[in-house]
Design an enzyme around this catalytic site. Structure first.
Site, short mmCIF file in Angstrom:
data_model
loop_
_atom_site.label_atom_id
_atom_site.label_comp_id
_atom_site.label_asym_id
_atom_site.label_seq_id
_atom_site.Cartn_x
_atom_site.Cartn_y
_atom_site.Cartn_z
N LEU A 31 35.03 48.90 51.45
CA LEU A 31 36.20 48.95 50.57
C LEU A 31 36.19 47.88 49.50
O LEU A 31 35.78 46.74 49.74
CB LEU A 31 37.47 48.83 51.41
CG LEU A 31 37.62 49.91 52.48
CD1 LEU A 31 38.86 49.65 53.33
CD2 LEU A 31 37.67 51.31 51.87
N GLU A 33 38.38 46.76 45.51
CA GLU A 33 39.70 46.71 44.88
C GLU A 33 40.19 48.11 44.43
O GLU A 33 41.40 48.35 44.41
CB GLU A 33 39.61 45.74 43.69
CG GLU A 33 40.89 45.13 43.24
CD GLU A 33 41.78 44.51 44.31
OE1 GLU A 33 41.25 43.90 45.29
OE2 GLU A 33 43.00 44.64 44.18
N HIS A 35 39.73 51.02 46.10
CA HIS A 35 40.33 51.60 47.31
C HIS A 35 41.67 50.92 47.64
O HIS A 35 42.64 51.57 47.99
CB HIS A 35 39.41 51.38 48.52
CG HIS A 35 38.06 52.01 48.42
ND1 HIS A 35 36.89 51.27 48.36
CD2 HIS A 35 37.67 53.31 48.39
CE1 HIS A 35 35.85 52.09 48.31
NE2 HIS A 35 36.28 53.33 48.32
N LEU A 183 34.33 50.08 39.65
CA LEU A 183 34.03 49.63 41.01
C LEU A 183 33.57 50.82 41.84
O LEU A 183 34.12 51.91 41.73
CB LEU A 183 35.27 49.00 41.65
CG LEU A 183 35.80 47.73 41.00
CD1 LEU A 183 36.97 47.17 41.81
CD2 LEU A 183 34.70 46.68 40.88
N SER A 184 32.55 50.59 42.65
CA SER A 184 32.01 51.63 43.54
C SER A 184 31.32 50.95 44.70
O SER A 184 30.69 49.90 44.52
CB SER A 184 31.00 52.47 42.76
OG SER A 184 30.20 53.22 43.67
P1 AMP Z 1 34.89 56.68 48.37
O1 AMP Z 1 35.00 55.67 49.46
O2 AMP Z 1 33.89 56.33 47.34
O3 AMP Z 1 34.76 58.09 48.89
O4 AMP Z 1 36.29 56.64 47.61
C1 AMP Z 1 37.50 56.84 48.28
C2 AMP Z 1 38.61 57.01 47.28
O5 AMP Z 1 38.70 55.85 46.46
C3 AMP Z 1 38.37 58.20 46.34
O6 AMP Z 1 39.60 58.85 46.08
C4 AMP Z 1 37.83 57.51 45.10
O7 AMP Z 1 38.08 58.24 43.91
C5 AMP Z 1 38.63 56.22 45.11
N1 AMP Z 1 37.94 55.20 44.31
C6 AMP Z 1 36.64 54.80 44.41
N2 AMP Z 1 36.33 53.89 43.46
C7 AMP Z 1 37.46 53.72 42.73
C8 AMP Z 1 37.79 52.92 41.58
N3 AMP Z 1 36.89 52.11 41.01
N4 AMP Z 1 39.05 53.01 41.10
C9 AMP Z 1 39.96 53.84 41.66
N5 AMP Z 1 39.72 54.61 42.74
C10 AMP Z 1 38.49 54.55 43.27
#
Ligand code: AMP
Length: 289
Positions: A31, A33, A35, A183-184
């Site tokens: 996770l 910022e 998330h 962020l990713s």
């Molecule tokens: P993930 O863990 O990558 O599957 O993401 C879980 C949720 O968090 C999804 O709804 C994503 O779109 C959201 N999310 C991921 N990165 C971001 C970000 N940088 N800004 C906003 N939401 C995000």
């Protein structure tokens, strides 16, 4: 905060909060910022907040990064607690999610054909199926998703409407690092050079936004500008770049739109990054140097 590891624990927790409003934030963990922003919003709008951390195998293709996807369950639990999550659904194993003999798939037609759907066959079926299960099992009143995954958000909205799911889907703007990189969890894979090259993604989106603001309406021209910014002087490999309508995801090259979103996927080093931005918004996506 309570951590739920089995389907029975999840069911008991959901039953214990009957009558209260429930917000849900589904994630794959590691996770950041972005998330946590979703979780804080859920906290402010609901009596009870569920978050899930589950690296869902069915949304990964055979040659994708399922096995090396970053994981940090203890750190994630702390972060969820600090963001105000009440129940963290962290299945002990995939069999807690997919019982013996599991045989059901939710498929959204059309919206899943292009963009990430074209380069990741089956990906969105994995997403819509697991999100359906989460919405059912938590009985969420509201569920929070990032605009970062723009196509995913559009597909989930379509599914919820089509299947009469009694939940409000809330999209949250992309959270970026100070230099503009979205962020990713996958940013962990980037080397220092990759990270520099990765900045071209948000730069290209900002250039396209500025071009739109100055009156450029030709989809092909906007796409060419984005491609050029991403590729010139870098080893970046474009998977796709498209300017599409935010609701239908149809390319501007084919149908004009007043709600354009530029959406892209690029391999930076060995890492595939996605990003997008609405071009009709007044605020800068990032500062350009
Ligand atoms: P993930 O863990 O990558 O599957 O993401 C879980 C949720 O968090 C999804 O709804 C994503 O779109 C959201 N999310 C991921 N990165 C971001 C970000 N940088 N800004 C906003 N939401 C995000």
């Amino acid at each position: 905060m309570e951590i739920l590891r089995t389907r029975e624990e999840l069911r008991n927790a959901v039953n214990s909060v009957r009558g209260k409003s429930v917000g849900l934030v589904p994630t794959m963990g590691y996770l950041h910022e972005g998330h946590l922003t979703l979780m804080r919003k859920a906290r402010s709008e609901n009596d009870v907040v569920f978050a899930s951390v589950f690296v869902n195998p069915t949304q990964f293709g055979p040659n994708e990064d399922l096995d090396r996807y970053p994981r940090d369950p203890e750190g994630d639990a702390k972060r969820c607690e600090s963001a105000g999550v009440d129940f963290l659904w962290m299945p002990a194993s995939p069999s807690e999610v997919y019982p013996e003999g599991y045989a059901t798939t939710v498929h959204v037609k059309g919206l899943t054909d292009g963009l990430c759907g074209a380069s990741r066959p089956g990906h969105f079926d994995g997403v819509t199926s697991v999100v359906s299960k989460l919405l059912n099992s938590t009985r969420a009143d509201r569920a929070y998703f990032g605009e970062k995954d723009f196509q995913q958000l559009a597909v989930i909205r379509r599914m919820v409407l089509d299947l009469d799911m009694n939940v409000e889907i809330i999209g949250v703007p992309t959270v970026r690092d100070t230099d503009g990189l979205a962020l990713s969890s996958r940013n962990k894979y980037l080397s220092a050079d990759d990270r520099q090259n990765g900045l071209r993604l948000s730069e290209s989106l900002e250039r396209a936004r500025q071009a739109w603001a100055k009156g450029e309406r030709d989809g092909a021209t906007l796409e060419a500008l984005i491609r050029q910014t991403i590729e010139t002087g870098t080893p970046n490999e474009i998977d796709y770049v498209e300017v599409v309508d935010a609701n239908t995801l149809r390319p501007l090259r084919e149908v004009p739109s007043n709600t354009p979103v530029a959406i892209l996927a690029v391999r930076v080093g060995s890492t595939r990054l996605i990003d997008n931005a609405r071009l009709d918004r007044a605020e800068a996506i990032r500062q350009l140097g």
